[in-house]
Design an enzyme around this catalytic site. Structure first.
Site, PDB file in Angstrom:
ATOM      1  N   ARG A 173       0.846  -1.184   0.000  1.00  0.00           N
ATOM      2  CA  ARG A 173       0.000   0.000   0.000  1.00  0.00           C
ATOM      3  C   ARG A 173       0.885   1.239   0.000  1.00  0.00           C
ATOM      4  O   ARG A 173       1.885   1.312   0.710  1.00  0.00           O
ATOM      5  CB  ARG A 173      -0.944   0.020   1.210  1.00  0.00           C
ATOM      6  CG  ARG A 173      -2.095  -0.982   1.134  1.00  0.00           C
ATOM      7  CD  ARG A 173      -3.078  -0.608   0.028  1.00  0.00           C
ATOM      8  NE  ARG A 173      -4.240  -1.510  -0.039  1.00  0.00           N
ATOM      9  CZ  ARG A 173      -4.301  -2.581  -0.802  1.00  0.00           C
ATOM     10  NH1 ARG A 173      -3.255  -2.904  -1.569  1.00  0.00           N
ATOM     11  NH2 ARG A 173      -5.382  -3.330  -0.820  1.00  0.00           N
ATOM     12  N   ASP A 196       4.938  -0.360  -6.730  1.00  0.00           N
ATOM     13  CA  ASP A 196       3.744  -0.678  -7.515  1.00  0.00           C
ATOM     14  C   ASP A 196       2.539   0.069  -6.962  1.00  0.00           C
ATOM     15  O   ASP A 196       1.448  -0.028  -7.503  1.00  0.00           O
ATOM     16  CB  ASP A 196       3.493  -2.192  -7.485  1.00  0.00           C
ATOM     17  CG  ASP A 196       2.334  -2.615  -8.381  1.00  0.00           C
ATOM     18  OD1 ASP A 196       2.393  -2.299  -9.591  1.00  0.00           O
ATOM     19  OD2 ASP A 196       1.379  -3.233  -7.872  1.00  0.00           O
ATOM     20  N   GLU A 199      -2.196   7.532  -5.317  1.00  0.00           N
ATOM     21  CA  GLU A 199      -2.452   6.860  -6.589  1.00  0.00           C
ATOM     22  C   GLU A 199      -3.906   6.931  -7.043  1.00  0.00           C
ATOM     23  O   GLU A 199      -4.198   6.733  -8.223  1.00  0.00           O
ATOM     24  CB  GLU A 199      -2.041   5.387  -6.503  1.00  0.00           C
ATOM     25  CG  GLU A 199      -2.919   4.527  -5.611  1.00  0.00           C
ATOM     26  CD  GLU A 199      -2.517   3.061  -5.664  1.00  0.00           C
ATOM     27  OE1 GLU A 199      -3.357   2.255  -6.075  1.00  0.00           O
ATOM     28  OE2 GLU A 199      -1.370   2.735  -5.310  1.00  0.00           O
ATOM     29  N   HIS A 258       0.109  -0.289  -9.905  1.00  0.00           N
ATOM     30  CA  HIS A 258      -0.719  -1.214  -9.120  1.00  0.00           C
ATOM     31  C   HIS A 258      -1.119  -2.428  -9.962  1.00  0.00           C
ATOM     32  O   HIS A 258      -2.289  -2.805 -10.021  1.00  0.00           O
ATOM     33  CB  HIS A 258      -1.975  -0.500  -8.598  1.00  0.00           C
ATOM     34  CG  HIS A 258      -2.479  -1.073  -7.315  1.00  0.00           C
ATOM     35  ND1 HIS A 258      -2.810  -0.294  -6.225  1.00  0.00           N
ATOM     36  CD2 HIS A 258      -2.713  -2.355  -6.931  1.00  0.00           C
ATOM     37  CE1 HIS A 258      -3.230  -1.074  -5.234  1.00  0.00           C
ATOM     38  NE2 HIS A 258      -3.184  -2.324  -5.642  1.00  0.00           N
TER      39      HIS A 258
END
Length: 343
Positions: A237, A261, A266, A298
């Site tokens: 996260r 990622d 985001e 992600h």
């Protein structure tokens, strides 16, 4: 049951429709491309169930609107639930269920991919060869064999990541407030406290959920304890990392490689095509400018195996609610305690 499904892409429709058909559940899935938030919650009017994803806003305001419109069930097609106000959901009589298990290999393998890409500068090597530049200057890496890898969070994903890195011949340091016997059974693996992990790890990979206790786990103080030139990987996260502190760590050379990622802001960026847009997030733009940073959007979960698992469990959760069966994947509100388990 009529279900309003938010934040959907073509692959969501494909896998959810397949799971719905396979289970012969006959749910009426109505897809919305937009994210769920207070401004879009009205789209779910008269839907008894709503299906949400990781960057949907299932906070107090959204839940109150949904409850007033008749929604009584939230089906998350994700493992993490930090975007849901569970206390408000309980007060409003809205039940929440999640996907507790999907292919943990997908995320663990992606984390390993980021390690390899950063270490051997594969992204730079690929672009050079395409430009007929065959120089090796600036592509020097190091052997993973014999290096020390710190793993924060040793649940399902963390364990698989550890097993893969052990296969490279790495020494493993783990941190988790709930030690996992499976980690201790891995050769060259032992649990330590965070200061020792920060000080000794050549590579640190985060595999813990985002809670008030883990928010900005990697901050300026943590970075100051790390080895110069270390590698930091985050496929869990975005909020686990203090972006400002990490940028300073990269500038100072304390962080020699960063692979992420996920990103703490985001929700304004990922899962959309912004190639014709001027991105207003200066911190993100600065991260993109560093030659030793690799960012993926992600996608660590994004394998056919994982999407099948996610969709199958989501449909099962909806069916259990519709039929009044016990919700085996229900998330019940309870005061949060400190944790560093797998996401």
């Amino acid at each position: 049951m009529r279900v309003a499904v938010f934040s959907t892409k073509s692959y969501d429709r494909e896998f959810l429709d397949a799971a719905n058909a396979t289970a012969q559940a006959n749910h009426e899935l109505v897809y919305f491309d937009t994210r769920l938030n207070p401004k879009t919650a009205s789209l779910a009017a008269d839907f008894p169930a709503v299906c949400a994803f990781v960057n949907d806003d299932v906070g107090t305001e959204t839940l109150k609107i949904l409850a007033a419109q008749g929604t009584r069930f939230i089906a998350l097609r994700s493992t993490g639930f930090n975007n849901v106000d569970l206390k408000t959901a309980a007060e409003l009589g809205i039940k929440v269920a999640r996907v507790t298990v999907y292919s943990p290999f997908s995320v663990a393998e992606h984390a390993v991919g980021l390690v390899l890409m950063l270490n051997r500068r594969l992204y730079r090597a690929y672009n050079r060869v395409r430009d007929d530049n065959f120089s090796l200057e600036g592509l020097l890496g190091f052997d993973l064999h014999g290096s020390t890898v710190g793993i924060i969070g040793t649940g399902k994903i963390g364990i698989i990541f550890a097993q893969i890195m052990q296969g490279f011949g790495c020494h493993l340091l783990g941190y988790d407030v709930y030690p996992n016997p499976k980690f201790e059974a891995i050769a060259n693996a032992r649990y330590v406290e965070l200061p020792e992990l920060f000080a000794k790890a050549d590579i640190i990979s985060l595999h813990c959920p985002l809670t008030p206790e883990t928010y900005h786990l990697i901050d300026a103080n943590a970075i100051a304890q790390m080895k110069p030139g270390m590698m930091l990987i985050n496929t869990s996260r975005g909020g686990l990392i203090d972006t400002t502190a990490v940028i300073e760590g990269i500038k100072s050379g304390k962080i020699g490689h960063l692979g992420i990622d996920v990103y703490e802001q985001e929700d304004e960026l990922f899962f959309r095509d912004l190639s014709d847009t001027v991105i207003q997030d200066d911190a993100f733009q600065l991260l993109q400018s560093f030659s030793n940073v690799v960012i993926t959007a992600h996608q660590a979960f994004f394998t056919r195996n994982a999407l099948t698992d996610i969709s199958t469990t989501t449909i099962s959760n909806i069916t259990d609610f519709e039929q009044g069966h016990p919700l085996k994947n229900e998330i019940s509100y309870q005061p949060l305690v400190s944790t560093a388990t797998s996401s």
